[in-house]
Write a protein that holds these residues in place. Structure first.
Motif, PDB file in Angstrom:
ATOM      1  N   LEU A 153      29.172  48.298  60.561  1.00  0.00           N
ATOM      2  CA  LEU A 153      29.484  46.869  60.654  1.00  0.00           C
ATOM      3  C   LEU A 153      28.210  46.040  60.798  1.00  0.00           C
ATOM      4  CD1 LEU A 153      32.588  46.999  63.031  1.00  0.00           C
ATOM      5  CD2 LEU A 153      32.585  46.123  60.684  1.00  0.00           C
ATOM      6  N   ILE A 154      27.303  46.492  61.642  1.00  0.00           N
ATOM      7  CA  ILE A 154      26.062  45.751  61.841  1.00  0.00           C
ATOM      8  C   ILE A 154      25.197  45.798  60.586  1.00  0.00           C
ATOM      9  CG2 ILE A 154      23.915  45.688  63.172  1.00  0.00           C
ATOM     10  CD1 ILE A 154      25.564  46.750  65.563  1.00  0.00           C
ATOM     11  N   GLY A 155      25.099  46.967  59.976  1.00  0.00           N
ATOM     12  CA  GLY A 155      24.274  47.105  58.773  1.00  0.00           C
ATOM     13  C   GLY A 155      24.793  46.308  57.594  1.00  0.00           C
ATOM     14  N   ALA A 156      26.114  46.117  57.515  1.00  0.00           N
ATOM     15  CA  ALA A 156      26.691  45.400  56.375  1.00  0.00           C
ATOM     16  C   ALA A 156      26.226  43.955  56.306  1.00  0.00           C
ATOM     17  CB  ALA A 156      28.212  45.460  56.449  1.00  0.00           C
ATOM     18  N   ALA A 157      25.795  43.385  57.437  1.00  0.00           N
ATOM     19  CA  ALA A 157      25.330  41.997  57.438  1.00  0.00           C
ATOM     20  C   ALA A 157      24.075  41.813  56.606  1.00  0.00           C
ATOM     21  CB  ALA A 157      25.088  41.537  58.870  1.00  0.00           C
ATOM     22  N   LEU A 211      25.523  43.568  68.532  1.00  0.00           N
ATOM     23  CA  LEU A 211      24.872  42.522  67.743  1.00  0.00           C
ATOM     24  C   LEU A 211      23.788  41.823  68.557  1.00  0.00           C
ATOM     25  CD1 LEU A 211      27.966  40.945  65.954  1.00  0.00           C
ATOM     26  CD2 LEU A 211      26.126  42.229  64.851  1.00  0.00           C
ATOM     27  N   LEU A 212      24.061  41.588  69.822  1.00  0.00           N
ATOM     28  CA  LEU A 212      23.053  40.982  70.697  1.00  0.00           C
ATOM     29  C   LEU A 212      21.826  41.880  70.795  1.00  0.00           C
ATOM     30  CD1 LEU A 212      25.367  39.702  73.583  1.00  0.00           C
ATOM     31  CD2 LEU A 212      24.123  38.276  71.940  1.00  0.00           C
ATOM     32  N   GLU A 213      22.055  43.184  70.949  1.00  0.00           N
ATOM     33  CA  GLU A 213      20.944  44.133  71.023  1.00  0.00           C
ATOM     34  C   GLU A 213      20.115  44.132  69.740  1.00  0.00           C
ATOM     35  OE1 GLU A 213      22.638  47.884  71.899  1.00  0.00           O
ATOM     36  OE2 GLU A 213      23.429  47.285  73.860  1.00  0.00           O
ATOM     37  N   ALA A 214      20.768  43.860  68.609  1.00  0.00           N
ATOM     38  CA  ALA A 214      20.074  43.833  67.324  1.00  0.00           C
ATOM     39  C   ALA A 214      19.353  42.510  67.081  1.00  0.00           C
ATOM     40  CB  ALA A 214      21.072  44.092  66.190  1.00  0.00           C
ATOM     41  N   GLY A 215      19.438  41.576  68.035  1.00  0.00           N
ATOM     42  CA  GLY A 215      18.702  40.321  67.925  1.00  0.00           C
ATOM     43  C   GLY A 215      19.461  39.179  67.303  1.00  0.00           C
ATOM     44  N   HIS A 216      20.773  39.329  67.104  1.00  0.00           N
ATOM     45  CA  HIS A 216      21.575  38.270  66.489  1.00  0.00           C
ATOM     46  C   HIS A 216      22.119  37.314  67.540  1.00  0.00           C
ATOM     47  CE1 HIS A 216      21.306  40.413  62.732  1.00  0.00           C
ATOM     48  NE2 HIS A 216      21.917  41.481  63.232  1.00  0.00           N
ATOM     49  N   TRP A 253      28.719  40.817  79.082  1.00  0.00           N
ATOM     50  CA  TRP A 253      27.808  40.070  78.209  1.00  0.00           C
ATOM     51  C   TRP A 253      28.281  38.642  77.946  1.00  0.00           C
ATOM     52  CZ3 TRP A 253      31.281  39.247  74.344  1.00  0.00           C
ATOM     53  CH2 TRP A 253      32.253  40.231  74.122  1.00  0.00           C
ATOM     54  N   LYS A 254      29.249  38.156  78.702  1.00  0.00           N
ATOM     55  CA  LYS A 254      29.836  36.840  78.403  1.00  0.00           C
ATOM     56  C   LYS A 254      28.820  35.702  78.476  1.00  0.00           C
ATOM     57  CE  LYS A 254      31.548  35.832  83.098  1.00  0.00           C
ATOM     58  NZ  LYS A 254      30.892  36.996  83.719  1.00  0.00           N
ATOM     59  N   ASP A 255      27.818  35.836  79.361  1.00  0.00           N
ATOM     60  CA  ASP A 255      26.836  34.761  79.508  1.00  0.00           C
ATOM     61  C   ASP A 255      25.791  34.764  78.394  1.00  0.00           C
ATOM     62  OD1 ASP A 255      28.071  33.909  81.854  1.00  0.00           O
ATOM     63  OD2 ASP A 255      26.854  35.246  83.108  1.00  0.00           O
ATOM     64  N   ARG A 256      25.814  35.770  77.550  1.00  0.00           N
ATOM     65  CA  ARG A 256      24.824  35.852  76.471  1.00  0.00           C
ATOM     66  C   ARG A 256      25.398  35.438  75.129  1.00  0.00           C
ATOM     67  NH1 ARG A 256      23.243  41.851  76.573  1.00  0.00           N
ATOM     68  NH2 ARG A 256      21.764  41.180  74.967  1.00  0.00           N
ATOM     69  N   VAL A 257      26.680  35.108  75.083  1.00  0.00           N
ATOM     70  CA  VAL A 257      27.311  34.687  73.835  1.00  0.00           C
ATOM     71  C   VAL A 257      27.906  33.300  74.010  1.00  0.00           C
ATOM     72  CG1 VAL A 257      27.871  37.072  73.217  1.00  0.00           C
ATOM     73  CG2 VAL A 257      29.579  35.678  74.391  1.00  0.00           C
ATOM     74  N   GLU A 258      28.183  32.669  72.890  1.00  0.00           N
ATOM     75  CA  GLU A 258      28.921  31.408  72.887  1.00  0.00           C
ATOM     76  C   GLU A 258      30.393  31.740  72.639  1.00  0.00           C
ATOM     77  OE1 GLU A 258      29.201  27.232  70.325  1.00  0.00           O
ATOM     78  OE2 GLU A 258      27.750  28.792  69.785  1.00  0.00           O
ATOM     79  N   ILE A 259      31.272  31.194  73.435  1.00  0.00           N
ATOM     80  CA  ILE A 259      32.704  31.466  73.305  1.00  0.00           C
ATOM     81  C   ILE A 259      33.414  30.192  72.874  1.00  0.00           C
ATOM     82  CG2 ILE A 259      34.806  32.229  74.484  1.00  0.00           C
ATOM     83  CD1 ILE A 259      33.022  33.773  76.427  1.00  0.00           C
TER      84      ILE A 259
END
Length: 508
Positions: A190-194, A20-25, A42-48
């Motif tokens: 899963l990504i496309g369904a969004a 999802l991060l790679e897709a720009g989300h 990738w923990k530093d690139r997401v909000e947990i």
């Protein structure tokens, strides 16, 4: 798009978040314990956020500002998993509706025919789907059968049963049809369904390119993995209950998970429609000119297995275990995956402090083999070399090219130099005749005390039952060979410090 991934510490969620991060989300990961995500790259690139799906009040902050929710949790393995999953889905449905979420995406299981009595696992998956579809939030339910990927519980069952049993008496459900799907195709869906239109509120069947019986899956797995053809004798005697206990005995998949999964295999799992592929664009790959060309919509079984086993080089396999065996490694699990996933991997690890600086230790490591020998039990190494030559292998006769320096790709007795980091790492790949793949890794690390630390690791990936038996047969000798090797290498490094100053480390 702001996405919430529940189950980010699980098999699918741990692979979806970076995609999802790679897709720009923008990605927020929900977990009951944020510490379980501390090792993911990738923990530093997401909000947990810490929240519990069984506690409705904790979901308010987790859903604040979220547009798409990925519901990827289940309680399989717990005695009351149906009740827990029902409550979690009910809480999420209400919280998502109150927060103004635009879409919920749920990865469920295949839906058995209405005239069959479904297993508890599939019954629970179908119930969760109904709850989310009735939430008032547009929901997409993806009904997936067996997922092919290293770390998937269903794939690990298939992997271990096939690798460890050259012949087997099987229950009658091995003749049921299944449409397995590669994990990367699941992630793409899963990504496309969004991006589906807001009026879409339904379930979709998803599957791979091949429809096979479970017995055919085992035979084709064996062929892809380079194993002899498996002998499979179906019988009507073994019930799902007995089968689950057998799976628990042969494979590392826990009984609490194996039982519901095996019970689900009594139902055929074949896609009855293909509507989602018509709504989503197919995958593409770049051409030499920089343009994109379409690729087949979904992968076939054989290619899915090759990817899961790491047999396709330069593939985007985020589970690659590069720290043990470089580019030729098998695809291993992520840090968030269960400890039992990823196939059999045998290790012998040694660590010793050295009263000499790293450069002295490195000179001994790089000078190993050939006339210098292997620093332990010379007779055992000689006997193993003779046996290897009798089996058609290279034995120890190749020696080494240079007495002091090694290069990547050159032969070293029955090893091949796979990787060198001058002054710190030497990794050797075995070319002896063994039923599997083997590596020997040696490291020289600086010590805070002023000396150094020697780390040694022997790695073995068995192939088939013969590989497991081979490791068991040599295990009693490891204490002599590998322990002696670590002890003598460190002693030689300390002795070299007394004899002469270290030479400069060459640039590989």
């Amino acid at each position: 798009m702001r996405c919430l991934v529940t189950g980010a510490t699980g098999y699918i969620g741990g692979r979806l978040a970076p995609r999802l991060l790679e897709a720009g989300h923008a990605v927020r990961c929900l977990s009951r314990s944020a510490g379980r995500l501390r090792d993911v790259p990738w923990k530093d690139r997401v909000e947990i956020v810490e929240a519990d799906l069984l506690d409705p009040s904790s979901l308010v902050a987790a859903l604040d500002g979220i547009e798409v929710v990925y519901f990827l949790v289940h309680s399989l393995g717990q005695a009351d998993f149906e009740q827990r999953d029902r409550q979690a889905a009910t809480n999420m449905a209400a919280a998502a509706r109150a927060a103004g979420v635009r879409r919920i995406i749920y990865l469920g299981g295949p839906e058995p025919p209405a005239d069959e009595h479904p297993s508890a696992h599939l019954r629970s998956r179908a119930e969760v789907a109904r709850i989310l579809l009735a939430s008032g939030v547009p929901t997409v339910v993806l009904r997936a059968p067996v997922i092919i990927g290293s770390g998937s519980a269903s794939f690990e069952m298939l992997r271990h049963l096939t690798e460890r049993l050259p012949a087997m008496i099987t229950p009658r459900w091995v003749s049921n049809r299944i449409q397995p799907i590669a994990v990367r195709d699941v992630l793409r869906y899963l990504i496309g369904a969004a991006d589906l239109p807001p009026e879409v509120n339904r379930g979709f069947d998803i599957g791979g390119a091949d429809v096979l019986t479970y017995a055919e899956m085992m035979r084709r797995y064996a062929r892809v993995a380079g194993l002899p053809r498996r002998i499979i004798l179906p019988t009507r005697v073994l019930s799902p209950w007995l089968s689950a206990h057998w799976v628990g005995l042969i494979t590392p998949v826990p009984n609490a998970i194996a039982r519901p999964l095996v019970a689900s295999l009594v139902h055929e799992a074949v896609a009855h429609e293909n509507d989602l592929t018509e709504l989503l664009p197919g995958p593409t790959e770049p051409t030499r000119g920089g343009k994109q060309k379409a690729t087949p919509d979904v992968l076939g079984f054989d290619e899915s297995v090759r990817l899961a086993l790491g047999k396709i080089r330069d593939a985007d396999v985020e589970t690659r275990w590069s720290t043990a065996s470089g580019g030729d490694a098998a695809a291993e699990p992520l840090p968030s995956d269960p400890k039992w996933s990823g196939g059999s991997l045998y290790l012998d690890e040694r660590c010793r402090p050295v009263e000499a600086p790293p450069e002295h230790l490195w000179r001994v490591i790089e000078g190993i083999g050939g006339e210098n020998g292997w620093y332990s039990f010379p007779l055992a190494w000689s006997v193993r070399g003779w046996l290897d030559r009798l089996a058609g292998g290279v034995g120890l006769r190749r020696g080494r090219r240079d007495q002091h320096r090694l290069r990547v790709g050159e032969a070293l007795d029955w090893w091949r130099v796979e990787e060198i980091e001058p002054g710190s790492l030497l990794r050797l790949r075995a070319e002896m005749k063994v039923p599997g793949r083997a590596w020997l890794e040696m490291r020289a690390e600086p010590s805070p005390s002023g000396g150094s630390v020697y780390r040694q690791r022997a790695v073995f990936l068995p192939r088939g039952l013969a590989g497991h038996l081979y490791w068991a047969s040599v295990l009693p000798f490891h204490g002599l060979v590998f322990a002696g090797m670590a002890r003598n290498i460190t002693a030689e490094a300390e002795e070299s410090l007394r004899r002469r100053p270290a030479q400069p480390v060459a640039d590989g």
